[in-house]
Structure formats: C-alpha cells, structure tokens
Design an enzyme around this catalytic site. Structure first.
Site, PDB file in Angstrom:
ATOM      1  N   GLY A   9      79.334  42.241  45.109  1.00 29.79           N
ATOM      2  CA  GLY A   9      80.706  42.335  44.756  1.00 29.79           C
ATOM      3  C   GLY A   9      81.375  43.275  45.678  1.00 29.79           C
ATOM      4  CB  ALA A  10      82.829  42.599  48.964  1.00 29.46           C
ATOM      5  N   GLY A  14      82.635  48.080  44.388  1.00 31.56           N
ATOM      6  CA  GLY A  14      81.334  47.611  45.372  1.00 31.56           C
ATOM      7  C   GLY A  14      81.362  48.207  46.530  1.00 31.56           C
ATOM      8  CE1 TYR A  50      89.754  43.040  45.385  1.00 35.46           C
ATOM      9  CE2 TYR A  50      88.755  42.443  47.408  1.00 35.46           C
ATOM     10  CZ  TYR A  50      89.244  42.045  46.094  1.00 35.46           C
ATOM     11  OH  TYR A  50      89.053  40.701  45.492  1.00 35.46           O
ATOM     12  CE  LYS A 107      82.869  52.281  34.713  1.00 35.36           C
ATOM     13  NZ  LYS A 107      83.836  53.427  35.168  1.00 35.36           N
ATOM     14  N   GLY A 138      81.053  56.128  34.658  1.00 36.58           N
ATOM     15  CA  GLY A 138      81.446  57.424  34.516  1.00 36.58           C
ATOM     16  C   GLY A 138      82.927  57.311  35.221  1.00 36.58           C
ATOM     17  CB  ALA A 142      87.085  52.094  43.861  1.00 37.30           C
ATOM     18  CE  LYS A 193      86.355  52.588  31.640  1.00 37.18           C
ATOM     19  NZ  LYS A 193      86.994  52.248  32.977  1.00 37.18           N
ATOM     20  CB  THR A 250      90.267  54.885  32.496  1.00 42.26           C
ATOM     21  OG1 THR A 250      89.061  54.926  33.226  1.00 42.26           O
ATOM     22  CG2 THR A 250      90.878  53.192  32.589  1.00 42.26           C
ATOM     23  CD  GLU A 283      85.836  43.692  33.636  1.00 44.61           C
ATOM     24  OE1 GLU A 283      85.854  42.938  32.534  1.00 44.61           O
ATOM     25  OE2 GLU A 283      84.930  43.224  34.525  1.00 44.61           O
TER      26      GLU A 283
END
Length: 333
Positions: A9-10, A14, A50, A107, A138, A142, A193, A250, A283
């Site tokens: 996963g890039a 990741g 990204y 997640k 946690g 990123a 969350k 988050t 997500e």
C-alpha cells in the site's frame, strides 16, 4: 538487527511507515498497483500524490510485482484500504514461500461480514504461513510522521513476542510504540473513531464550536467503548492511544479525511461529490454502515452512530439529525 519488510500500500500512511522503517535501517519494499507511481518512487524518490512535500529515501524500493515484493521477507505490513484487505491477503497467501510476521495498519470493518482486519487476515493467510498477526494503530497523521513529528502508537497482538518485535523495528526518537494484547479493542477503536470524526467535521461545517465538539467526542467514545466491550474488548483500551488518542487526532485536524468529508457534508455538499473530490478512501463512510448494522445485531445503543448513518445513507439533513439527538429523553451518564 536489519530485517526485510514489504509494505503493501503506497498511499500516504504506507509511504510514511516505509520511511520510518528505512530510517531504522531495514530493507523496505513498497508495493502498489500503479506503474507510474512506482516509477516515480524509484526514480524521483517522491510520491507527490500522497506526500507532495516529502523526499523519499533512496533505499525504499517500489514494486508492482507482489511476488517479488514479498519474496523472503520477514514482515509483511498491510496498509491498503479495508475493502482491499481480503483480496490482497488471498494473493499474498498464494505467493508466500516462507512464514512471515503479518502486520496491518488499516482502520476499518469489512462490509457485509463486519469483520475486523486481523480476522480477515487470519482467514486468508494459513497458520503455516504466518508467525503472528500484529495490529499497528494509534493517533497518527501520515503527513506528520513523514515530517518526523513526535508520534506514539500501539502494537497489539495476542502474541506478546510479536508485538514487541514490531515495537522494536519501528521505535526511534520520534516514533514511539507501546505494546498491547487487546487486539479487539485496538481494532475497534481504530475503526469506530472514523465515524465520530465524520460527525466532528459535520459540526464544523455547520458552524458549531468547541462545546459541541467536546460533547460529540466524549459521547462518541462511550459508544465506541460499548460496542467494543460487547465483542470482548477491554474497556481500558478505549482510554489509551488507540481509543481516545486516535479519536482526538482524527476529530480535530484538517489532515483527517473523515473530518474533511464531514466538514463538506456540513456545508451542504452531496456525499458522492465529496468522495469523488477526495481522491482517497474515506473509511468512516463504510464503517458507519458496518457499525450501525453491528449495533443493531448486538443490541448496543449508539445514537450518534445512528444519526451519522441517517445523514450518510437515509438522506436526513445534518441539522435534523442533531435536533433528534439533542431532544431525546434525558438519561444518566
């Protein structure tokens, strides 16, 4: 000790984890589906879609061939979206030639089955091909990890030695890991969350302030804990890094895709338009549906989750959902 590690996963997370591992002296292979992206990583040492402002270490090698990426590695780290975990795990299982420690940093909950990521991995990768399954989770953006901002997260596994091994390969002076044996609690906190973060974004988009945000996060944490405990989680896990810690980061940052999506909903934008504009998986949207269905199955009271589900899937306006929440019968805390 140097270890060979395949990061599957890039995306931003990741890639950031690959940076930490490479800096710690490991042989890091970063796998992704897109040929142009892997060429950019190998030749320009960037991943601009990204992490646009980050230069990658030359030691991070990009692969599109999954068999080559996982050949003879010690660790396989899954950092693909939850909806892709099962299909990628099936491929890994068919290609592995020796057992490896399986780690995931995804997640979410699988749609329809409602299974946690570690459950999916256990189903698809035979015991003979995995030394252990470890969850890495946690409070962690990123972008901040890539910039070496101070970050502390959890390595959770039923196998204490494997949790400590993952702790050791990641730990350095800006990236600190604590071990935990409560896999259920860590994964449920990580997934749920994101629902509350969507709600926090909605509040911001509507113009509400800190009082509303504090109420949402506090009562949202109560819902997360109730559902997690119904599956056997330790309630104390939810006041730790993968619970309240992840919830704070988050629900309070523009780095959060879930918060940004909620913010746009609060401003009146349509969900399909929002998801298309994000360009990355949110997500919390899918997890809301899974949690709503799980709560109904288990008989767990989750009014905030239900309200967010109504906004995302039942065409209820955000203001209507909030009014319904605020005018429910009074109860004790």
């Amino acid at each position: 000790m140097k270890h060979s590690i395949a990061v599957l996963g890039a995306g931003s997370w990741g890639t950031s984890l690959a940076l930490v591992l490479e800096e710690n002296g490991h042989d890091v292979r970063l796998w992704g589906n897109h040929v142009e992206q892997m060429r950019e990583i190998n030749e320009a040492h960037t991943n601009k879609r990204y992490l646009p402002d980050v230069t990658l270490a030359a030691g991070i090698k990009g692969y599109t061939d999954l068999a080559e990426a996982i050949k003879d590695v010690d660790v396989i780290l899954f950092v693909v979206p939850t909806k892709a975990i099962r299909s990628v795990a099936k491929q890994v299982s068919s290609l592995l030639t020796k057992p490896a420690i399986i780690v995931h940093a995804s997640k979410g909950l699988e749609q329809d089955t409602h299974k946690r990521v570690s459950e999916i991995l256990a189903e698809e990768i035979p015991v003979a091909l995995r030394e252990a399954i470890v969850v890495l989770s946690g409070p962690s953006h990123a972008e901040e990890v890539a910039n070496k901002d101070i970050t502390t997260i959890t390595s959770a596994s039923e196998n204490e030695a494997a949790a400590k091994f993952v702790q050791d390969i990641f730990m350095n002076d800006y990236f600190r890991i604590y071990t935990n044996s409560d896999v259920i609690g860590v994964e449920m906190g990580a997934a749920l969350k994101n629902i509350i973060a969507v709600g926090a974004g909605v509040l911001h988009g509507l113009g509400y302030g800190d009082n509303a945000k504090a109420a949402l996060m506090t009562r949202g944490l109560a819902e997360i804990s109730r559902l997690g405990v119904s599956f056997g989680a330790n309630p104390l896990t939810f006041i730790g890094l993968s619970g309240v810690g992840d919830l704070i980061v988050t629900c309070t940052s523009v780095h959060s895709r879930n918060w940004r999506a909620g913010d746009m909903i609060g401003q009146g934008k349509a969900l399909p338009e929002i998801l298309e504009s994000m360009g990355m998986i949110v997500e919390g949207v899918a997890t809301t549906k899974a949690a709503y269905e799980l709560a109904a199955e288990k008989g767990v009271d989750m009014p905030i989750t239900n309200a967010i589900y109504d906004v995302l899937y039942q065409d209820v306006t955000a203001r209507e959902a909030i009014l319904h929440l605020m005018t429910r019968d009074g109860k004790s805390e």
